[in-house]
Design a protein around this motif. Structure first.
Motif, PDB file in Angstrom:
ATOM      1  N   SER A  78       0.804  -1.222   0.000  1.00 33.00           N
ATOM      2  CA  SER A  78       0.000   0.000   0.000  1.00 33.00           C
ATOM      3  C   SER A  78       0.835   1.269   0.000  1.00 33.00           C
ATOM      4  O   SER A  78       0.285   2.354  -0.167  1.00 33.00           O
ATOM      5  CB  SER A  78      -0.929   0.001   1.229  1.00 33.00           C
ATOM      6  N   ASN A  79       2.161   1.176   0.204  1.00 34.73           N
ATOM      7  CA  ASN A  79       3.018   2.359   0.268  1.00 34.73           C
ATOM      8  C   ASN A  79       3.715   2.550  -1.086  1.00 34.73           C
ATOM      9  O   ASN A  79       4.597   1.771  -1.458  1.00 34.73           O
ATOM     10  CB  ASN A  79       4.063   2.184   1.377  1.00 34.73           C
ATOM     11  N   PRO A  80       3.353   3.581  -1.854  1.00 39.35           N
ATOM     12  CA  PRO A  80       3.970   3.764  -3.175  1.00 39.35           C
ATOM     13  C   PRO A  80       5.479   4.002  -3.113  1.00 39.35           C
ATOM     14  O   PRO A  80       6.209   3.590  -4.020  1.00 39.35           O
ATOM     15  CB  PRO A  80       3.246   4.997  -3.738  1.00 39.35           C
ATOM     16  N   ARG A  81       5.960   4.672  -2.068  1.00 37.71           N
ATOM     17  CA  ARG A  81       7.400   4.939  -1.971  1.00 37.71           C
ATOM     18  C   ARG A  81       8.202   3.649  -1.866  1.00 37.71           C
ATOM     19  O   ARG A  81       9.267   3.507  -2.457  1.00 37.71           O
ATOM     20  CB  ARG A  81       7.676   5.851  -0.776  1.00 37.71           C
ATOM     21  N   VAL A  82       7.687   2.691  -1.088  1.00 39.14           N
ATOM     22  CA  VAL A  82       8.362   1.402  -0.980  1.00 39.14           C
ATOM     23  C   VAL A  82       8.409   0.706  -2.334  1.00 39.14           C
ATOM     24  O   VAL A  82       9.434   0.137  -2.743  1.00 39.14           O
ATOM     25  CB  VAL A  82       7.653   0.523   0.077  1.00 39.14           C
ATOM     26  N   LEU A  83       7.299   0.754  -3.064  1.00 34.41           N
ATOM     27  CA  LEU A  83       7.249   0.101  -4.373  1.00 34.41           C
ATOM     28  C   LEU A  83       8.214   0.756  -5.351  1.00 34.41           C
ATOM     29  O   LEU A  83       8.900   0.067  -6.135  1.00 34.41           O
ATOM     30  CB  LEU A  83       5.817   0.141  -4.915  1.00 34.41           C
ATOM     31  N   VAL A  84       8.282   2.103  -5.324  1.00 34.81           N
ATOM     32  CA  VAL A  84       9.173   2.812  -6.248  1.00 34.81           C
ATOM     33  C   VAL A  84      10.640   2.474  -5.944  1.00 34.81           C
ATOM     34  O   VAL A  84      11.441   2.199  -6.851  1.00 34.81           O
ATOM     35  CB  VAL A  84       8.922   4.332  -6.162  1.00 34.81           C
ATOM     36  N   LEU A  85      11.006   2.488  -4.660  1.00 32.05           N
ATOM     37  CA  LEU A  85      12.389   2.174  -4.298  1.00 32.05           C
ATOM     38  C   LEU A  85      12.747   0.735  -4.663  1.00 32.05           C
ATOM     39  O   LEU A  85      13.840   0.458  -5.182  1.00 32.05           O
ATOM     40  CB  LEU A  85      12.606   2.403  -2.804  1.00 32.05           C
ATOM     41  N   THR A  86      11.843  -0.203  -4.414  1.00 33.86           N
ATOM     42  CA  THR A  86      12.109  -1.600  -4.765  1.00 33.86           C
ATOM     43  C   THR A  86      12.255  -1.761  -6.267  1.00 33.86           C
ATOM     44  O   THR A  86      13.152  -2.477  -6.752  1.00 33.86           O
ATOM     45  CB  THR A  86      10.974  -2.494  -4.248  1.00 33.86           C
ATOM     46  N   ALA A  87      11.377  -1.086  -7.040  1.00 36.62           N
ATOM     47  CA  ALA A  87      11.480  -1.161  -8.504  1.00 36.62           C
ATOM     48  C   ALA A  87      12.804  -0.578  -8.993  1.00 36.62           C
ATOM     49  O   ALA A  87      13.440  -1.123  -9.908  1.00 36.62           O
ATOM     50  CB  ALA A  87      10.292  -0.428  -9.139  1.00 36.62           C
ATOM     51  N   GLY A  88      13.257   0.525  -8.374  1.00 34.84           N
ATOM     52  CA  GLY A  88      14.532   1.112  -8.770  1.00 34.84           C
ATOM     53  C   GLY A  88      15.708   0.188  -8.498  1.00 34.84           C
ATOM     54  O   GLY A  88      16.621   0.046  -9.328  1.00 34.84           O
ATOM     55  N   ILE A  89      15.714  -0.469  -7.322  1.00 34.65           N
ATOM     56  CA  ILE A  89      16.817  -1.384  -6.997  1.00 34.65           C
ATOM     57  C   ILE A  89      16.846  -2.568  -7.951  1.00 34.65           C
ATOM     58  O   ILE A  89      17.912  -2.961  -8.464  1.00 34.65           O
ATOM     59  CB  ILE A  89      16.662  -1.857  -5.536  1.00 34.65           C
ATOM     60  N   LEU A  90      15.661  -3.145  -8.231  1.00 33.73           N
ATOM     61  CA  LEU A  90      15.621  -4.272  -9.171  1.00 33.73           C
ATOM     62  C   LEU A  90      16.032  -3.836 -10.568  1.00 33.73           C
ATOM     63  O   LEU A  90      16.702  -4.586 -11.303  1.00 33.73           O
ATOM     64  CB  LEU A  90      14.207  -4.866  -9.203  1.00 33.73           C
ATOM     65  N   GLY A  91      15.632  -2.607 -10.966  1.00 37.67           N
ATOM     66  CA  GLY A  91      16.015  -2.119 -12.293  1.00 37.67           C
ATOM     67  C   GLY A  91      17.524  -1.963 -12.421  1.00 37.67           C
ATOM     68  O   GLY A  91      18.120  -2.329 -13.449  1.00 37.67           O
ATOM     69  N   MET A  92      18.185  -1.419 -11.377  1.00 36.01           N
ATOM     70  CA  MET A  92      19.642  -1.278 -11.429  1.00 36.01           C
ATOM     71  C   MET A  92      20.333  -2.637 -11.452  1.00 36.01           C
ATOM     72  O   MET A  92      21.325  -2.832 -12.157  1.00 36.01           O
ATOM     73  CB  MET A  92      20.117  -0.456 -10.227  1.00 36.01           C
ATOM     74  N   MET A  93      19.819  -3.604 -10.697  1.00 35.84           N
ATOM     75  CA  MET A  93      20.404  -4.946 -10.731  1.00 35.84           C
ATOM     76  C   MET A  93      20.207  -5.602 -12.089  1.00 35.84           C
ATOM     77  O   MET A  93      21.051  -6.362 -12.569  1.00 35.84           O
ATOM     78  CB  MET A  93      19.781  -5.817  -9.629  1.00 35.84           C
ATOM     79  N   GLY A  94      19.078  -5.284 -12.754  1.00 35.70           N
ATOM     80  CA  GLY A  94      18.823  -5.859 -14.072  1.00 35.70           C
ATOM     81  C   GLY A  94      19.728  -5.312 -15.163  1.00 35.70           C
ATOM     82  O   GLY A  94      19.842  -5.919 -16.222  1.00 35.70           O
ATOM     83  N   LEU A  95      20.330  -4.150 -14.917  1.00 36.19           N
ATOM     84  CA  LEU A  95      21.235  -3.563 -15.910  1.00 36.19           C
ATOM     85  C   LEU A  95      22.670  -4.062 -15.777  1.00 36.19           C
ATOM     86  O   LEU A  95      23.515  -3.743 -16.607  1.00 36.19           O
ATOM     87  CB  LEU A  95      21.213  -2.036 -15.778  1.00 36.19           C
ATOM     88  N   ILE A  96      22.953  -4.819 -14.706  1.00 34.37           N
ATOM     89  CA  ILE A  96      24.305  -5.342 -14.524  1.00 34.37           C
ATOM     90  C   ILE A  96      24.553  -6.479 -15.515  1.00 34.37           C
ATOM     91  O   ILE A  96      23.738  -7.402 -15.622  1.00 34.37           O
ATOM     92  CB  ILE A  96      24.492  -5.844 -13.080  1.00 34.37           C
TER      93      ILE A  96
END
Length: 701
Positions: free
Chosen positions: A288-306
């Motif tokens: 229910s917390n959009p900030r948590v979802l945004v931060l998690t999506a950002g971390i996964l996105g950076m890991m996906g670019l490795i």
């Protein structure tokens, strides 16, 4: 005859009538014993293993959809029966495997064959590893954790029982709940303690089941090798493969439901009781917390670019979480825009009308003013909880005191603090305090085990130390011995305390006339001869107010009016009439102070002090004008306070027993400084009650 028998069988309460459910436990026990003793065909084993799997799934789903642990109070018993069912299936399947295992992989049924071949690919080494891992997960992780939570929950629930009981007693005394509701809440508290204690013991069955499953697998493999090689002349490799796969299939088909049941046990004891089931809690609090979802999506996105990482999986999940966060932000913005209401446009100027009698505002006999943050508690449109509690207070007051208190007029007051309230009597403030909606007041009754984080304050009704805490600390506060109440209960308890304390001021002429009218319906001659022929209405009102000032209810109006009618021809002074009425009510007064028929353990006066007080009373001519010399008054007050403290430490009511002529003098003198002290006349005590003086008050003139 047959028709009569059939009619008896169809009656509710007979075996074939309304109590068919009562047959389920005996049938289950017979099935378990039968599986351990009688050989079962493979097809029946398939049905029973399938039933075991279905039962475990049902238990897990029920545990997820319950909102409170007591909603699934039968879980410890279900845990026991399901464990016995699995063990009896192990015994039955072991018998079939050892007797017919040499005939092929389907000797013990298709379910065991599927689990032994399909799930582990027919490789018994892999099967053994998978089975051992399942046992370790069940035994070391889930069951051990659930058992520990149940053990701690049982201990904390028992520690919190006194605080919960005090909260129930406080609500009952305040008139917020009835006797039946209090009895139901006490039963729920006892059931919670029993439930966690049963869960603590039942978890041992699951742990034992995991150990038994591991030992059964070893025994079956060794036994299968002996039976296959010695009795059926099989090669060692063929016997090992055949019996090991059958044993692994048997173990897996039992351990997977055991793992599911253990998970259900962990869900039941680890959840926090709210109005939501576990699925609603997880979805509502985790996503229910959009900030948590945004931060998690950002971390996964950076890991996906490795380089070298599984880019597609990481980027796909990051995009999904980002889309969910965007949807949450839009929904929150829409909710805020919908909640905001535009300010009304100013209307045309209206001519001011001339003043009239309609503009005169009369003072409310009993009023409650609240700050704007407390308005939801008294809003009829929102079914404010405080409104129901105020109705309960008036009803309880009428039943215990004997007349109906005026309606409490509630209004908001913008001059007060947002969380403040004040209680008025005839327009004059008699009490005030603060209540914080959305928080709980943890009251220290004097036996708490530690402090709580929050806003320190005092209970507005009784002045006890208290602290406003977050609702999430309710269980911790209860376990530490605090009495925990919500904001509505704080206001209601304060109002209830003040209404009882000012009962005499609430009894006006209109209330007295309504009492007389009510008595007149049953005894018209009694009221006609008394008011206004013998006594004016104001004298009757003054007598009733005197009784209320001394804490004597006026429920027994028939006895009060009989006493007034008897003495009215020769006595007109309200104070003398009050003393005579108290004599008529002596049995009820004594019973209220000392329930039952036991001994009256009271405080008494020293003989010298009693003689001095009698002389002072005689010198004044009557009780109304009697006064005490300052030194004597100070000594009397000090020694009475000391005696009261000794009386309270002994757990006895603070009651002073004196001679009848002295009662009015001492009651008036001590009432202002010691309002909790009750002064009882020896003439008011029934002859059937024995008296014991536990503390003697002595003074020097």
């Amino acid at each position: 005859m047959n028709a009569r028998v059939n009619d008896w069988l169809r009656r509710p309460g007979n075996l074939l009538g309304g109590n068919l459910r009562a047959l389920a436990p005996p049938i289950l026990i017979m099935m378990i014993l039968g599986m351990m003793i009688l050989p079962l065909p493979p097809f029946l084993l398939d049905l029973l293993f399938t039933f075991n799997i279905a039962l475990s799934v049902m238990v897990l789903l029920v545990s997820m959809y319950t909102q409170k642990p007591l909603d699934f109070a039968a879980f410890p018993s279900v845990l026991l029966f399901s464990t016995l069912l699995r063990l009896s299936l192990n015994v039955a399947s072991t018998r079939v495997v050892l007797l017919k295992g040499h005939t092929g992989a389907d000797a013990a049924g298709r379910v065991i064959e599927a689990f032994g071949h399909f799930l582990v690919g027919g490789n018994y080494a892999v099967g053994i590893v998978v089975f051992v891992i399942l046992v370790v997960i069940n035994f070391m992780v889930i069951t051990k954790g659930a058992g520990r939570i149940a053990e701690v929950g049982a201990r904390f629930t028992l520690d919190a029982m006194p605080g919960k009981q005090m909260a129930i007693d406080a609500d009952l005394n305040a008139g917020l709940i009835g006797e039946d509701e209090a009895r139901r809440r006490r039963a729920v508290i006892a059931q919670e303690a029993d439930f966690y204690g049963s869960m603590d013991g039942a978890s041992k069955f699951v742990r034992g089941d995991a150990v038994a499953g591991l030992l059964i697998m070893v025994i079956n493999i060794v036994g299968g090798l002996i039976v296959g090689v010695v009795q059926h002349n099989m090669d060692l490799a063929d016997a090992a493969k055949t019996y090991t796969l059958l044993t692994i299939g048997d173990g897996l088909v039992a351990q997977i439901p055991a793992l599911v049941i253990s998970t259900a046990a962990g869900v039941v004891v680890s959840r926090v009781a709210t109005d939501e089931d576990i699925g609603q809690q997880v979805m509502g609090q985790l996503f229910s917390n959009p900030r948590v979802l945004v931060l998690t999506a950002g971390i996964l996105g950076m890991m996906g670019l490795i380089p070298g990482m599984p880019n597609l999986a990481f980027l796909l999940l990051a995009a999904a979480l980002g889309a969910l966060a965007r949807w949450q932000l839009k929904r929150d913005a829409l909710a805020k825009s919908g909640a905001a209401t535009p300010a009304p446009a100013p209307g045309p100027a209206v001519d001011v009308a001339e003043a009239s009698w309609d503009d005169v505002t009369l003072v409310d006999p009993l009023g409650l003013e609240v700050g704007y943050r407390l308005i939801p508690l008294v809003d009829r449109a929102r079914d404010g909880e405080l409104l129901k509690r105020i109705k309960g207070i008036r009803k309880k007051f009428a039943q215990e005191i004997g007349f109906l208190a005026p309606v409490v007029h509630i209004r908001d007051n913008l001059e007060l603090k947002p969380t403040a309230y004040r209680i008025t009597l005839n327009g004059v403030e008699i009490g005030h305090g603060e209540a914080h909606p959305g928080q709980l007041l943890a009251i220290d009754p004097g036996q708490v085990s530690g402090p709580l984080p929050g806003t320190q304050t005092r209970d507005p009704a009784f002045g006890l130390p208290a602290v406003w805490v977050d609702p999430s600390l309710r269980e911790q506060a209860n376990m530490q011995g605090y009495t925990v109440v919500d904001a509505g209960t704080v206001v209601a308890t304060h109002l209830n305390h003040l209404v009882y304390g000012h009962a005499s001021e609430l009894l006006g002429r209109q209330e007295v006339q309504q009492l007389l009218d009510r008595i007149g319906k049953d005894s018209p001659k009694l009221t006609e001869d008394l008011v206004p022929k013998a006594l004016p209405l104001t004298t009757v009102q003054k007598v009733l107010q005197n009784l209320l000032d001394e804490g004597v209810p006026i429920r027994d109006m028939r006895t009060i009016l009989d006493a007034l009618a008897e003495h009215a021809p020769r006595v007109t002074d309200p104070h003398e009439l009050t003393a005579l009425v108290r004599l008529a009510l002596g049995r009820a007064i004594t019973q209220a102070l000392f329930p039952g028929q036991g001994e009256l353990q009271v405080m008494g006066l020293d003989a010298n002090l009693e003689r001095i007080l009698s002389q002072a009373l005689a010198a004044s001519g009557n009780g109304a004008g009697a006064g005490l010399e300052p030194g004597l008054a100070e000594t009397l007050l000090r020694e009475t306070q000391d005696a009261m403290r000794r009386q309270e430490r002994a757990g006895l009511p603070p009651v002073l027993l004196v001679q009848h002529p002295l009662r009015v003098l001492l009651a008036r003198f001590l009432r202002r400084s010691l309002p909790q002290l009750k002064v009882l006349s020896s003439a008011e005590v029934p002859d059937t009650r024995s008296i014991k003086v536990t503390a003697l008050i002595g003074g020097q003139a």
